[in-house]
Design a protein around this motif. Structure first.
Motif, PDB file in Angstrom:
ATOM      1  N   ILE A  44       0.837  -1.206   0.000  1.00  0.00           N
ATOM      2  CA  ILE A  44       0.000   0.000   0.000  1.00  0.00           C
ATOM      3  C   ILE A  44       0.867   1.249   0.000  1.00  0.00           C
ATOM      4  CG2 ILE A  44      -1.656   1.341   1.363  1.00  0.00           C
ATOM      5  CD1 ILE A  44      -2.945  -1.306   2.162  1.00  0.00           C
ATOM      6  N   VAL A  45       1.942   1.228   0.802  1.00  0.00           N
ATOM      7  CA  VAL A  45       2.850   2.383   0.853  1.00  0.00           C
ATOM      8  C   VAL A  45       3.445   2.639  -0.525  1.00  0.00           C
ATOM      9  CG1 VAL A  45       5.003   3.249   1.820  1.00  0.00           C
ATOM     10  CG2 VAL A  45       3.356   2.146   3.306  1.00  0.00           C
ATOM     11  N   GLU A  46       3.851   1.585  -1.217  1.00  0.00           N
ATOM     12  CA  GLU A  46       4.447   1.752  -2.551  1.00  0.00           C
ATOM     13  C   GLU A  46       3.449   2.365  -3.535  1.00  0.00           C
ATOM     14  OE1 GLU A  46       7.615   1.489  -3.425  1.00  0.00           O
ATOM     15  OE2 GLU A  46       8.077   0.935  -1.362  1.00  0.00           O
ATOM     16  N   LYS A  47       2.196   1.943  -3.478  1.00  0.00           N
ATOM     17  CA  LYS A  47       1.173   2.530  -4.345  1.00  0.00           C
ATOM     18  C   LYS A  47       0.980   4.007  -4.030  1.00  0.00           C
ATOM     19  CE  LYS A  47      -1.469  -1.719  -5.032  1.00  0.00           C
ATOM     20  NZ  LYS A  47      -2.714  -2.426  -4.745  1.00  0.00           N
ATOM     21  N   ILE A  48       0.966   4.323  -2.753  1.00  0.00           N
ATOM     22  CA  ILE A  48       0.793   5.726  -2.341  1.00  0.00           C
ATOM     23  C   ILE A  48       1.982   6.557  -2.791  1.00  0.00           C
ATOM     24  CG2 ILE A  48       0.691   7.254  -0.334  1.00  0.00           C
ATOM     25  CD1 ILE A  48      -1.030   5.095   1.048  1.00  0.00           C
ATOM     26  N   ILE A  49       3.193   6.050  -2.611  1.00  0.00           N
ATOM     27  CA  ILE A  49       4.403   6.771  -3.024  1.00  0.00           C
ATOM     28  C   ILE A  49       4.375   7.027  -4.528  1.00  0.00           C
ATOM     29  CG2 ILE A  49       6.905   6.553  -3.305  1.00  0.00           C
ATOM     30  CD1 ILE A  49       6.877   5.092  -0.546  1.00  0.00           C
ATOM     31  N   ASP A  50       4.029   6.016  -5.306  1.00  0.00           N
ATOM     32  CA  ASP A  50       3.943   6.187  -6.761  1.00  0.00           C
ATOM     33  C   ASP A  50       2.908   7.250  -7.123  1.00  0.00           C
ATOM     34  OD1 ASP A  50       5.881   4.257  -7.112  1.00  0.00           O
ATOM     35  OD2 ASP A  50       4.460   2.654  -7.606  1.00  0.00           O
ATOM     36  N   GLY A  51       1.776   7.228  -6.441  1.00  0.00           N
ATOM     37  CA  GLY A  51       0.732   8.217  -6.696  1.00  0.00           C
ATOM     38  C   GLY A  51       1.176   9.622  -6.340  1.00  0.00           C
ATOM     39  N   VAL A  52       1.870   9.763  -5.216  1.00  0.00           N
ATOM     40  CA  VAL A  52       2.361  11.080  -4.797  1.00  0.00           C
ATOM     41  C   VAL A  52       3.384  11.604  -5.792  1.00  0.00           C
ATOM     42  CG1 VAL A  52       3.704  12.299  -3.032  1.00  0.00           C
ATOM     43  CG2 VAL A  52       1.866  10.750  -2.350  1.00  0.00           C
ATOM     44  N   LYS A  53       4.321  10.756  -6.183  1.00  0.00           N
ATOM     45  CA  LYS A  53       5.340  11.176  -7.155  1.00  0.00           C
ATOM     46  C   LYS A  53       4.686  11.592  -8.465  1.00  0.00           C
ATOM     47  CE  LYS A  53       9.218   8.450  -5.418  1.00  0.00           C
ATOM     48  NZ  LYS A  53      10.117   7.312  -5.679  1.00  0.00           N
ATOM     49  N   GLY A  54       3.712  10.844  -8.919  1.00  0.00           N
ATOM     50  CA  GLY A  54       3.006  11.177 -10.160  1.00  0.00           C
ATOM     51  C   GLY A  54       2.262  12.489 -10.042  1.00  0.00           C
TER      52      GLY A  54
END
Length: 72
Positions: A44-54
């Motif tokens: 979940i953290v990885e998905k959130i990080i990817d979303g934030v970076k995007g």
């Protein structure tokens, strides 16, 4: 948990706070957990990080495009 809502919350926290921004650059997992105040599973953290970076990247591109429009 609404991931989109959390991404928006993180983007706001990161863009408004230089310390959080630096922490996100160095250790995005710690930054996410610090802002959200909760320890999340890695996937979940990885998905959130990817979303934030995007989202941050899109916001920067939008700001640059807006600045260019003002020049012309």
């Amino acid at each position: 948990m609404d991931i989109k809502e959390k991404i928006e919350e993180l983007v706001e926290a990161i863009t408004k706070n230089d310390d959080t921004k630096e922490l996100f650059k160095k250790d995005p997992v710690k930054a996410v957990e610090k802002v959200l105040g909760v320890d999340l599973p890695d996937d979940i953290v990885e998905k959130i990080i990817d979303g934030v970076k995007g989202k941050i990247t899109l916001d920067k591109v939008s700001d640059i495009a807006g600045s260019l429009k003002k020049l012309f």
